[in-house]
Design a protein around this motif. Sequence first.
Motif, short mmCIF file in Angstrom:
data_model
loop_
_atom_site.label_atom_id
_atom_site.label_comp_id
_atom_site.label_asym_id
_atom_site.label_seq_id
_atom_site.Cartn_x
_atom_site.Cartn_y
_atom_site.Cartn_z
N UNK A 48 -4.89 -1.89 -15.81
CA UNK A 48 -4.89 -2.75 -14.63
C UNK A 48 -6.00 -3.78 -14.75
N UNK A 49 -7.14 -3.37 -15.29
CA UNK A 49 -8.27 -4.29 -15.44
C UNK A 49 -7.93 -5.41 -16.40
N UNK A 50 -7.31 -5.06 -17.53
CA UNK A 50 -6.98 -6.08 -18.53
C UNK A 50 -5.99 -7.09 -17.96
N UNK A 51 -5.01 -6.59 -17.26
CA UNK A 51 -4.00 -7.48 -16.68
C UNK A 51 -4.60 -8.38 -15.60
N UNK A 52 -5.50 -7.81 -14.80
CA UNK A 52 -6.04 -8.53 -13.64
C UNK A 52 -6.92 -9.69 -14.04
N UNK A 53 -7.30 -9.77 -15.32
CA UNK A 53 -8.15 -10.89 -15.75
C UNK A 53 -7.37 -12.19 -15.90
N UNK A 54 -6.04 -12.12 -15.92
CA UNK A 54 -5.24 -13.33 -16.15
C UNK A 54 -5.15 -14.16 -14.88
N UNK A 55 -5.82 -15.31 -14.87
CA UNK A 55 -5.82 -16.16 -13.69
C UNK A 55 -4.41 -16.61 -13.28
N UNK A 56 -3.55 -17.04 -14.21
CA UNK A 56 -2.20 -17.45 -13.77
C UNK A 56 -1.45 -16.30 -13.10
N UNK A 57 -1.64 -15.11 -13.62
CA UNK A 57 -1.00 -13.93 -13.03
C UNK A 57 -1.58 -13.67 -11.64
N UNK A 107 -7.02 -18.46 -1.16
CA UNK A 107 -7.32 -17.58 -2.31
C UNK A 107 -7.80 -18.40 -3.50
N UNK A 108 -8.94 -18.03 -4.05
CA UNK A 108 -9.41 -18.67 -5.29
C UNK A 108 -9.25 -17.73 -6.48
N UNK A 109 -9.75 -16.49 -6.33
CA UNK A 109 -9.54 -15.53 -7.41
C UNK A 109 -9.88 -14.13 -6.95
N UNK A 110 -9.50 -13.16 -7.76
CA UNK A 110 -9.87 -11.77 -7.52
C UNK A 110 -10.46 -11.23 -8.82
N UNK A 111 -11.73 -10.89 -8.77
CA UNK A 111 -12.43 -10.38 -9.95
C UNK A 111 -12.47 -8.86 -9.87
N UNK A 112 -11.80 -8.19 -10.81
CA UNK A 112 -11.68 -6.74 -10.72
C UNK A 112 -12.99 -6.02 -11.02
N UNK A 113 -13.97 -6.78 -11.57
CA UNK A 113 -15.27 -6.16 -11.83
C UNK A 113 -16.39 -6.95 -11.17
N UNK A 114 -16.05 -7.65 -10.08
CA UNK A 114 -17.04 -8.51 -9.44
C UNK A 114 -18.24 -7.73 -8.90
N UNK A 115 -19.40 -8.35 -8.98
CA UNK A 115 -20.63 -7.76 -8.45
C UNK A 115 -20.55 -7.62 -6.93
N UNK A 116 -21.26 -6.62 -6.39
CA UNK A 116 -21.33 -6.54 -4.94
C UNK A 116 -22.77 -6.41 -4.43
N UNK A 117 -23.72 -6.27 -5.33
CA UNK A 117 -25.12 -6.07 -4.92
C UNK A 117 -25.64 -7.19 -4.02
N UNK A 118 -25.33 -8.44 -4.38
CA UNK A 118 -25.89 -9.56 -3.60
C UNK A 118 -25.31 -9.60 -2.19
N UNK A 119 -24.08 -9.18 -2.02
CA UNK A 119 -23.48 -9.15 -0.69
C UNK A 119 -24.10 -8.03 0.14
N UNK A 166 -4.71 -17.98 -24.50
CA UNK A 166 -4.08 -16.67 -24.30
C UNK A 166 -3.84 -16.40 -22.83
N UNK A 167 -4.87 -16.67 -22.05
CA UNK A 167 -4.76 -16.39 -20.61
C UNK A 167 -3.68 -17.27 -19.98
N UNK A 168 -3.65 -18.55 -20.38
CA UNK A 168 -2.65 -19.45 -19.82
C UNK A 168 -1.25 -18.99 -20.22
N UNK A 169 -1.07 -18.71 -21.51
CA UNK A 169 0.26 -18.39 -22.04
C UNK A 169 0.76 -17.05 -21.49
N UNK A 170 0.00 -15.98 -21.77
CA UNK A 170 0.48 -14.66 -21.33
C UNK A 170 0.36 -14.50 -19.81
#
Lengths: 330, 330
Positions: free
Chosen positions: A114-123, A280-292, B94-98
């Motif tokens: 899920x983490x690997x997939x979630x990094x794709x911005x177009x997705x 919506x701009x993005x969703x970072x699956x490993x985003x930091x939360x300490x500063x918030x 890669x990110x754009x394509x996949x």
Amino acid sequence: MTVLVLTSEEDVTADLVVARLNGTGIPVVRIDPADLPGEVALSGEYVNGAFRGHLSAGGRVVTLEGLRSVWVRRPGVPGARAAAPSGWLTEEASQAFYGMLRGTGARWMNHPDAAARARHKPWQLHLAQRSRLPVPATLITTFPQAARDFARRFPDLVVKPVSGSHPQEPPRVVPTSRVAPDVDFTAVAFGPTLLQRRVVKRADIRLTAVGDRILAARKAVAPGAHPDDIDVRFAPSDEPWRPADVPTPVAEAVHRYLREAGLAYGAFDFAEDLDSVWWFLECNQSGQFGFVEMDTGQPIAQCVADWLAGEGPRAPTHPHDPQGSMRMAP
Amino acid sequence: MTVLVLTSEEDVTADLVVARLNGTGIPVVRIDPADLPGEVALSGEYVNGAFRGHLSAGGRVVTLEGLRSVWVRRPGVPGARAAAPSGWLTEEASQAFYGMLRGTGARWMNHPDAAARARHKPWQLHLAQRSRLPVPATLITTFPQAARDFARRFPDLVVKPVSGSHPQEPPRVVPTSRVAPDVDFTAVAFGPTLLQRRVVKRADIRLTAVGDRILAARKAVAPGAHPDDIDVRFAPSDEPWRPADVPTPVAEAVHRYLREAGLAYGAFDFAEDLDSVWWFLECNQSGQFGFVEMDTGQPIAQCVADWLAGEGPRAPTHPHDPQGSMRMAP
């Protein structure tokens, strides 16, 4: 049932969560996969149709079947601290380590697939649309003419990387920047370019989702801020992050997003416009939360600890469920 | 509705499948992602809650929404043939394509997430057990003492890589070899080691699964073969591969395996013992099939073409299905 935390030695965010877990009496083992082989050792046996495995680290032994949850926080690369590191050793150690962990019924924050997939911005953009989150008009292209057409329709534009910050350590961060509509777009042919309609924003929103709990924080755009200061990570501002209520349609859409993404944790960035719409701009699956957490006092570390400690449904282990091991606990 | 084939220019196996698809009149576009950006160009637009995208290659344009299926055969790395290749360009391309392809409803052979997961040998063994395939006793360990104990219980042993052959091009292949039970296992501490009870075999079995079709081939161990010639890929033999019937329990278990793995294609290796039991050795999600088709005449390329051309269920696009896009078509 043990919580396994995968991270590097120096990680104050992990410290916060581990302290809270220790307070509950739930066993926690914290390791860095970079120490396998070496400080970390593992063994797994497949005999008579059954699997039995264990990990050892710092003199402690934990059975793999006894894992409650795995927090993939900021792990090093397996084999990296071996006496003779090599690409082959990293491959062997990674496959052994994650291959065995994947076979357990533990809950993951977040599952590696899920983490690997979630990094794709177009997705992400596509999923956000389907989850009914408002997405600013966006183009990703290697066609200069498509960029020109888009700039005619949406003359107030920003450009940002397709891939976000690199997953390397430390991550390379490329800021979002404004781009003039009459810029020469010829170079688009040499690399995919992401153009997005600029949201004229009143505030930045950071929404942190942990399981089914969501906590939002809002940072108002400073009065007199320069309109070129697009990227909240780089804009000079004395405004703090303050707790914000999440509109019900946004909360529902975020839950839909996480469910389909198979994520137990996600840090969403939105831009709040003058009509109070959260874009919506993005969703970072490993985003930091300490500063918030520091600015708002929101108990995010506690939420993470609660989720890891939780007795939520384990992944189904019968083979009729195609993707059971990636399903997010409710 | 177009079939998209991702592979390098020289790929005779792909040629076979594409020829069969061309015979049906179904449009096929064959590209190498290494040619993006350059010979291959792409564009995707997210506007008003909808996505529209297209790919162009060799003067042909295909809309992403019009993709029927994607065959991830042997693709190059995006950005690799650019004028100025770089890690950053590869990441962006890669990110754009996949990332865009992942947002389409196309069926995948195989989906990148399922493919990445399926490479983990420990995970394969665990899934094979749960699918009720017989798995020879196996140990994966960095504990020398665990290796010694295992060798006492199973003195007739082989050793093989945990990670199989590397996913690089050309793949590095490390043969399976016999190991004496009284060998010094101290070095196990320096890298995970996979030990497996040797199956005294009468034949090797290669079972190729394409969707719900399975075709098995059997290669008898040559009379007088040396017992150290374990690995069928390296053993000298004049025995051909011959078509073999698949026992019903094996067929059922293979279907369970593929369903849970989310794979549309898998090449299973079994060792047939003196009691005709088929012992699971591994399942390679990108295993070759040309050599089997050549020996047996089994229509594997045709099965692949049929699957790619099929109008099977598209991935659900509503956001309530957590893992819809990875589900295998029946």
